[in-house]
Design an enzyme around this catalytic site. Structure first.
Site, PDB file in Angstrom:
ATOM      1  N   GLN A   1      48.761  49.664  37.876  1.00  0.00           N
ATOM      2  CA  GLN A   1      49.405  50.027  39.137  1.00  0.00           C
ATOM      3  C   GLN A   1      50.913  49.837  39.019  1.00  0.00           C
ATOM      4  OE1 GLN A   1      46.928  48.223  42.602  1.00  0.00           O
ATOM      5  NE2 GLN A   1      46.297  47.149  40.761  1.00  0.00           N
ATOM      6  N   ASN A   2      51.346  49.261  37.899  1.00  0.00           N
ATOM      7  CA  ASN A   2      52.766  48.935  37.750  1.00  0.00           C
ATOM      8  C   ASN A   2      53.568  50.160  37.344  1.00  0.00           C
ATOM      9  OD1 ASN A   2      51.891  46.406  38.283  1.00  0.00           O
ATOM     10  ND2 ASN A   2      52.039  45.648  36.176  1.00  0.00           N
ATOM     11  N   VAL A   3      54.789  50.220  37.870  1.00  0.00           N
ATOM     12  CA  VAL A   3      55.657  51.355  37.548  1.00  0.00           C
ATOM     13  C   VAL A   3      56.674  50.977  36.468  1.00  0.00           C
ATOM     14  CG1 VAL A   3      55.310  52.460  39.778  1.00  0.00           C
ATOM     15  CG2 VAL A   3      57.174  50.819  39.539  1.00  0.00           C
TER      16      VAL A   3
ATOM     17  N   GLY B   1      46.037  40.287  37.515  1.00  0.00           N
ATOM     18  CA  GLY B   1      47.256  40.194  38.326  1.00  0.00           C
ATOM     19  C   GLY B   1      47.380  41.225  39.423  1.00  0.00           C
TER      20      GLY B   1
ATOM     21  N   HIS C   1      50.256  54.557  39.803  1.00  0.00           N
ATOM     22  CA  HIS C   1      51.232  54.645  40.894  1.00  0.00           C
ATOM     23  C   HIS C   1      52.581  55.213  40.451  1.00  0.00           C
ATOM     24  CE1 HIS C   1      48.855  51.425  43.362  1.00  0.00           C
ATOM     25  NE2 HIS C   1      48.293  52.604  43.354  1.00  0.00           N
TER      26      HIS C   1
HETATM   27  P1  OAD Z   1      50.400  42.183  44.661  1.00  0.00           P
HETATM   28  O1  OAD Z   1      51.761  41.608  44.847  1.00  0.00           O
HETATM   29  O2  OAD Z   1      49.678  42.661  45.854  1.00  0.00           O
HETATM   30  O3  OAD Z   1      49.474  41.115  43.944  1.00  0.00           O
HETATM   31  C1  OAD Z   1      49.925  40.393  42.828  1.00  0.00           C
HETATM   32  C2  OAD Z   1      48.770  39.603  42.253  1.00  0.00           C
HETATM   33  O4  OAD Z   1      49.232  38.974  41.071  1.00  0.00           O
HETATM   34  C3  OAD Z   1      48.232  38.497  43.173  1.00  0.00           C
HETATM   35  O5  OAD Z   1      46.806  38.505  43.114  1.00  0.00           O
HETATM   36  C4  OAD Z   1      48.804  37.209  42.556  1.00  0.00           C
HETATM   37  O6  OAD Z   1      47.942  36.083  42.732  1.00  0.00           O
HETATM   38  C5  OAD Z   1      48.858  37.604  41.082  1.00  0.00           C
HETATM   39  N1  OAD Z   1      49.870  36.883  40.292  1.00  0.00           N
HETATM   40  C6  OAD Z   1      51.149  36.580  40.626  1.00  0.00           C
HETATM   41  N2  OAD Z   1      51.783  35.977  39.610  1.00  0.00           N
HETATM   42  C7  OAD Z   1      50.886  35.905  38.588  1.00  0.00           C
HETATM   43  C8  OAD Z   1      50.937  35.391  37.266  1.00  0.00           C
HETATM   44  N3  OAD Z   1      52.042  34.849  36.739  1.00  0.00           N
HETATM   45  N4  OAD Z   1      49.816  35.472  36.505  1.00  0.00           N
HETATM   46  C9  OAD Z   1      48.669  36.026  37.015  1.00  0.00           C
HETATM   47  N5  OAD Z   1      48.567  36.521  38.250  1.00  0.00           N
HETATM   48  C10 OAD Z   1      49.656  36.472  39.036  1.00  0.00           C
HETATM   49  O7  OAD Z   1      50.554  43.354  43.559  1.00  0.00           O
HETATM   50  P2  OAD Z   1      49.554  44.545  43.234  1.00  0.00           P
HETATM   51  O8  OAD Z   1      48.147  44.157  43.443  1.00  0.00           O
HETATM   52  O9  OAD Z   1      49.948  45.065  41.901  1.00  0.00           O
HETATM   53  O10 OAD Z   1      52.139  50.133  45.053  1.00  0.00           O
HETATM   54  O11 OAD Z   1      49.977  45.605  44.327  1.00  0.00           O
HETATM   55  C11 OAD Z   1      49.347  46.856  44.343  1.00  0.00           C
HETATM   56  C12 OAD Z   1      50.297  47.918  44.808  1.00  0.00           C
HETATM   57  O12 OAD Z   1      50.900  47.529  46.041  1.00  0.00           O
HETATM   58  C13 OAD Z   1      51.483  48.141  43.902  1.00  0.00           C
HETATM   59  O13 OAD Z   1      51.202  49.000  42.817  1.00  0.00           O
HETATM   60  C14 OAD Z   1      52.497  48.763  44.814  1.00  0.00           C
HETATM   61  C15 OAD Z   1      52.302  47.896  46.038  1.00  0.00           C
HETATM   62  O14 OAD Z   1      52.591  48.486  47.243  1.00  0.00           O
HETATM   63  C16 OAD Z   1      53.088  51.047  45.280  1.00  0.00           C
HETATM   64  O15 OAD Z   1      54.276  50.758  45.380  1.00  0.00           O
HETATM   65  C17 OAD Z   1      52.578  52.424  45.419  1.00  0.00           C
END
Ligand code: OAD
Length: 221
Positions: free
Chosen positions: A85-87, A167, A103
């Site tokens: 999902q990362n850009v 993550g 994404h």
């Molecule tokens: P989130 O910010 O929603 O979630 C981040 C996840 O990473 C959480 O479950 C944290 O617990 C975990 N996390 C944080 N630091 C970590 C570390 N050092 N090691 C392991 N885990 C860690 O991000 P996404 O789920 O990627 O979309 O968000 C999904 C989408 O929402 C993104 O692609 C973006 C956003 O809106 C768009 O912009 C279209």
């Protein structure tokens, strides 16, 4: 074994890229509606361009971390597909070769009319046009927009022996729905600092990506 890996912002956190929903995350400090929707773009394109220009500039200052490198290593032992999902481009820079950017990608720009996509390492500004003569926009899938690579991602998950989810808070759909397309005998492992709840049975490894992903990879190669 075919391993499909679904990654989210947490895998890049230890490279210095903010996640979206952790405390002090990007969506705590920016308004999603203004930055990541088609009407945000229509209302204030300068604000949207500046947000993604900053993110793009930051890419030139960060590096892949141990978790990205461990997934690249995994390719030497198994068939691996990364659905991210990362850009950012940290999976590519670590050496992974089979990556689906669900994404979009910061280092690409899109013609806002024709949807043609171009490599774009630098800033995008108002007045930057594609060869078709239309304004360029970030190549990012915004909320309320279709996800063009979803079918491809579903197809990969349908054929997985093991799905590894790293993550991601699993709150954004349709990305989060990919877990439900695994075949019945597919193992699912979630690696996260704070394991998200799921409706299906998974194995979980709680901890930071840089610690847990290399351990996990070593356990299956
Ligand atoms: P989130 O910010 O929603 O979630 C981040 C996840 O990473 C959480 O479950 C944290 O617990 C975990 N996390 C944080 N630091 C970590 C570390 N050092 N090691 C392991 N885990 C860690 O991000 P996404 O789920 O990627 O979309 O968000 C999904 C989408 O929402 C993104 O692609 C973006 C956003 O809106 C768009 O912009 C279209």
């Amino acid at each position: 074994m075919k391993i499909v890996v679904l990654t989210g912002a947490g895998i890049s956190a230890e490279s210095g890229i903010s996640t979206f929903r952790d405390s002090n995350g990007l969506w705590e400090n920016h308004n999603i509606e203004e930055i990541a929707t088609p009407w945000g773009w229509e209302m204030n394109p300068d604000l949207v361009l500046e947000f993604y220009n900053q993110r793009r500039r930051q890419l030139h200052e960060v590096s892949p971390n141990l978790a990205h490198y461990a997934l690249a290593e995994l390719e030497k032992h198994h068939e691996v597909v990364i659905i991210t999902q990362n850009v950012d481009n940290l999976h590519e820079r670590a050496g992974s070769t089979n990556i689906i950017h669900l994404h979009g990608e910061l280092l690409k720009a899109r013609d806002e009319v024709t949807d043609d996509v171009y490599d774009n390492p630098g800033d995008i500004n108002l007045g930057d046009f594609s060869p078709n003569g239309y304004q360029l926009r970030p190549h990012i899938v915004w909320f309320h927009e279709p996800v063009p690579l979803l079918d491809k991602a579903v197809e990969e998950v349908r054929n997985a022996d093991h799905l590894v989810v790293i993550g991601t808070s699993l709150v954004v759909y349709p990305a989060a729905s990919l877990l439900f397309f695994t075949p019945p005998d597919c193992k699912i492992t979630i690696i996260d600092k704070s394991i998200p709840e799921t409706a299906i049975k998974v194995d979980s490894l709680e901890g930071s990506a840089c610690e847990k992903v290399p351990q996990f990879v070593n356990s299956i190669i």
